[in-house]
Scaffold this motif. Sequence first.
Motif, PDB file in Angstrom:
ATOM      1  N   HIS A  23       0.937  -1.262  -0.559  1.00 33.12           N
ATOM      2  CA  HIS A  23       0.143   0.227  -0.699  1.00 33.12           C
ATOM      3  C   HIS A  23       0.670   1.563  -0.231  1.00 33.12           C
ATOM      4  O   HIS A  23       2.404   1.169  -0.093  1.00 33.12           O
ATOM      5  N   GLU A  28       3.411   6.673   1.257  1.00 28.45           N
ATOM      6  CA  GLU A  28       4.885   6.191   2.022  1.00 28.45           C
ATOM      7  C   GLU A  28       4.457   4.796   1.192  1.00 28.45           C
ATOM      8  O   GLU A  28       3.242   3.379   1.597  1.00 28.45           O
ATOM      9  N   THR A  30       4.519   0.709   0.838  1.00 27.99           N
ATOM     10  CA  THR A  30       5.444  -0.016   1.786  1.00 27.99           C
ATOM     11  C   THR A  30       4.533  -1.317   1.048  1.00 27.99           C
ATOM     12  O   THR A  30       3.780  -1.480   0.746  1.00 27.99           O
ATOM     13  N   ASP A  58      17.059   3.201   7.753  1.00 23.97           N
ATOM     14  CA  ASP A  58      16.927   2.631   9.449  1.00 23.97           C
ATOM     15  C   ASP A  58      15.911   1.291   9.557  1.00 23.97           C
ATOM     16  O   ASP A  58      15.432   0.702   7.932  1.00 23.97           O
ATOM     17  N   LEU A  59      15.715   0.806  10.404  1.00 29.36           N
ATOM     18  CA  LEU A  59      15.494  -1.041  10.408  1.00 29.36           C
ATOM     19  C   LEU A  59      15.487  -1.370  12.221  1.00 29.36           C
ATOM     20  O   LEU A  59      15.792  -0.705  12.396  1.00 29.36           O
ATOM     21  N   THR A  60      14.150  -1.402  11.688  1.00 31.45           N
ATOM     22  CA  THR A  60      13.998  -1.520  13.390  1.00 31.45           C
ATOM     23  C   THR A  60      12.350  -2.584  13.463  1.00 31.45           C
ATOM     24  O   THR A  60      12.673  -3.721  12.591  1.00 31.45           O
ATOM     25  N   ALA A  61      11.868  -2.197  14.303  1.00 29.60           N
ATOM     26  CA  ALA A  61      11.012  -3.464  14.796  1.00 29.60           C
ATOM     27  C   ALA A  61       9.560  -2.441  15.876  1.00 29.60           C
ATOM     28  O   ALA A  61       9.766  -2.329  16.364  1.00 29.60           O
ATOM     29  N   VAL A  62       8.352  -3.752  15.338  1.00 29.31           N
ATOM     30  CA  VAL A  62       7.319  -2.899  16.091  1.00 29.31           C
ATOM     31  C   VAL A  62       6.841  -5.053  17.137  1.00 29.31           C
ATOM     32  O   VAL A  62       6.606  -5.564  16.351  1.00 29.31           O
ATOM     33  N   ASP A  63       6.601  -4.214  18.372  1.00 28.78           N
ATOM     34  CA  ASP A  63       5.756  -5.401  19.107  1.00 28.78           C
ATOM     35  C   ASP A  63       4.468  -5.574  18.745  1.00 28.78           C
ATOM     36  O   ASP A  63       3.808  -4.062  19.661  1.00 28.78           O
ATOM     37  N   VAL A  76      11.047  -3.963  10.290  1.00 34.41           N
ATOM     38  CA  VAL A  76      10.860  -2.487   9.306  1.00 34.41           C
ATOM     39  C   VAL A  76      11.810  -1.991   9.266  1.00 34.41           C
ATOM     40  O   VAL A  76      12.835  -1.912   9.741  1.00 34.41           O
ATOM     41  N   HIS A  78      14.143   0.952   6.057  1.00 31.40           N
ATOM     42  CA  HIS A  78      13.221   1.561   5.645  1.00 31.40           C
ATOM     43  C   HIS A  78      14.342   1.790   5.099  1.00 31.40           C
ATOM     44  O   HIS A  78      15.316   2.036   4.800  1.00 31.40           O
ATOM     45  N   ARG A  89       9.439   1.175   2.483  1.00 29.26           N
ATOM     46  CA  ARG A  89       9.635   0.818   3.824  1.00 29.26           C
ATOM     47  C   ARG A  89       8.975  -0.916   3.824  1.00 29.26           C
ATOM     48  O   ARG A  89       7.534  -1.879   2.985  1.00 29.26           O
ATOM     49  N   LYS A  91       8.002  -4.358   5.275  1.00 29.85           N
ATOM     50  CA  LYS A  91       7.928  -4.578   7.007  1.00 29.85           C
ATOM     51  C   LYS A  91       7.826  -6.821   6.588  1.00 29.85           C
ATOM     52  O   LYS A  91       7.629  -7.522   5.635  1.00 29.85           O
TER      53      LYS A  91
ATOM     54  N   LYS B  26       1.809  14.996   9.986  1.00 30.82           N
ATOM     55  CA  LYS B  26       1.337  13.834   8.550  1.00 30.82           C
ATOM     56  C   LYS B  26       0.600  12.626   8.506  1.00 30.82           C
ATOM     57  O   LYS B  26      -0.109  12.123   7.926  1.00 30.82           O
ATOM     58  N   TYR B 329       9.650   7.275  13.438  1.00 27.47           N
ATOM     59  CA  TYR B 329       9.169   6.615  12.430  1.00 27.47           C
ATOM     60  C   TYR B 329       7.538   6.257  13.685  1.00 27.47           C
ATOM     61  O   TYR B 329       7.968   5.518  15.227  1.00 27.47           O
ATOM     62  N   TYR B 339       1.904   4.758  20.082  1.00 25.66           N
ATOM     63  CA  TYR B 339       2.173   3.076  20.067  1.00 25.66           C
ATOM     64  C   TYR B 339       3.712   2.541  20.221  1.00 25.66           C
ATOM     65  O   TYR B 339       3.955   1.623  21.153  1.00 25.66           O
ATOM     66  N   ARG B 340       4.399   2.918  19.286  1.00 25.33           N
ATOM     67  CA  ARG B 340       6.005   2.796  19.032  1.00 25.33           C
ATOM     68  C   ARG B 340       5.828   3.990  18.323  1.00 25.33           C
ATOM     69  O   ARG B 340       5.433   4.734  17.658  1.00 25.33           O
ATOM     70  N   ARG B 342       9.564   4.921  17.013  1.00 23.56           N
ATOM     71  CA  ARG B 342      11.398   5.439  16.577  1.00 23.56           C
ATOM     72  C   ARG B 342      12.002   6.428  16.013  1.00 23.56           C
ATOM     73  O   ARG B 342      11.442   7.184  14.910  1.00 23.56           O
ATOM     74  N   ARG B 344      14.861   7.562  14.563  1.00 23.60           N
ATOM     75  CA  ARG B 344      16.609   6.804  13.119  1.00 23.60           C
ATOM     76  C   ARG B 344      17.381   8.286  13.789  1.00 23.60           C
ATOM     77  O   ARG B 344      17.226   9.310  12.768  1.00 23.60           O
TER      78      ARG B 344
END
Lengths: 165, 382
Positions: A23, A28, A30, A58-63, A76, A78, A89, A91, B26, B329, B339-340, B342, B344
């Motif tokens: 999407h 953005e 994704t 960027d490299l991260t995670a979401v719980d 995730v 970027h 992005r 995922k 945004k 992010y 919720y989160r 992040r 960078r």
Amino acid sequence: MPEPSVTLRKIREQFGESIIETHSRLGEDTVIIQPQVLVPVSTFLKGDPDLDYNFLMDLTAVDYLDLKKKPRFEVVYHFFSLAKKHRVRIKVPAEAKNPEVDSIVSLWAGADWYEREVWDMFGIKFRGHPNLKRILMYEEFQGHPLRKDYPIQKRQPLIGPGAGS
Amino acid sequence: MGAYTDRLNYDSPLINNFGYCMAVEKLMGIEITERCKYVRVIMSEISRVCDHLTCVAASAMELGAMTVFLYMIKAREYLWELIEDVTGARLTISYGRIGGMSGDLPEGFEVKAREMFKKVREVLAEVDKLLTRNRIFVDRLKGVGIIPKADAVAYGFTGPVLRSTGVNYDVRKHQPYLVYDQLDFEVPVGTTGDNLDRYYVRMQEMEQSLRIGEQVLERLPKGRLNVDHEGKEIEAHEMVDRAKMGLTRGITETLVQLSPNLEGLEDSMYDQITAKEKRAVLPAKRDAYGNIEGLMNHFMLIMNGNGIRPPQGEAYFAVEGANGELGFYVVSDGSDRPYRVRVRPPCFPLMAGLHKMLEGYMMADVVPTFGSINMIAGELDR
């Protein structure tokens, strides 16, 4: 529906079955992909001349524990292309039990510390990482502090001189 | 939340503030006012100069140039004075608000800013004379701590360190936000990626930031002053006096100056600086104290369990921080708590690739090289 961007179109063409969802909400791009195609997708993003994603921004995670999403984690990524000035992005879902995804350190040296950070904070392992140690917390730290079920009152072991006495 | 972002890069907290605000804006689809955009630009650029001043000053001091350090910290003090005038604080400024700002620029800002820019330029010229062709300084920097272009990109370097290698990447140019696309400035780049190039890039960027600042001062959409119905300025106590004497003609249309701790929140300025957005922006104080809609709006944003509720979803927003791309992010579950979030941080990849700039050089070269990447712990560890 506006035209999908060149990134989304090309990824869909190349990895049709392994794409879970794409999407462009808020503009953005994704892509949610199956874990097993992470390395091929990353290689493709980096190598394809029309995409030319040369930066791992960027490299991260979401719980997603509290939102009851299955699988529980999302790693995730970027990416950014300096030449094409576009971003995407990616995922990758990861299971609640022994979460693990492939490492992309061989593609971007910068992934090294980012992946260690995600391991440290979320306990997600990266297959093939050369040195997957904690990076912000100390080795004796127990648990992974950015997991939604991490007990924030938890006492951690003391370290350093005099900790044992 | 915004206040936490002050602590990221404590040399340029305003940029962090605005970066986070813009990520949430945004996500919520909030369009901020024109004046607000300009104010954010000028405050960001002032912060960038402060940051570079600190970096160059500290790394010069570590090489023995104590005088330069004192001069540049003096220059930073000028700018911090400006920041203090605008935000009320020096470091923990909490100035950005989702949808606007905590207040407008104070009166006389323009004059003072021009004066301070002039003083900063004088210091920069002095420092330039002291350092740029100083044999001892140049010998310590030139050809030391080289990072090749390819390595810098592979590690995700951004900001002055990336640009010193010759890669022209600046978020303000490549994906312009606020009004950067309408302003005239250059992105200085280096050639070799050594410490000297990083010094040059920072010195030139400061000049560019001051240029941007001056353009903003020229174009800043004008806000109204506090005036009474006859067009004269009036202070609050005077208005009360007049009311006591029964001189109430036209008093409801009178715009008053509020107490200094509410400065910048007068409703005459309010429309200029904040978006018309009940979901996120506190109403003007006159409305909050003066009518039920304003009061309810205020409560709905302040009371526990209410607050600013971005829709479910995610957004990434990047700004050009002083050290490079600073991205936020944000993931929202639709409630009033993120919720989160992040961050960078620009520093984290820089530190990850630092060894590439140190290996093969002398132990003493750690000092200028480490100084040139401007590691900020608040943003590294978050």
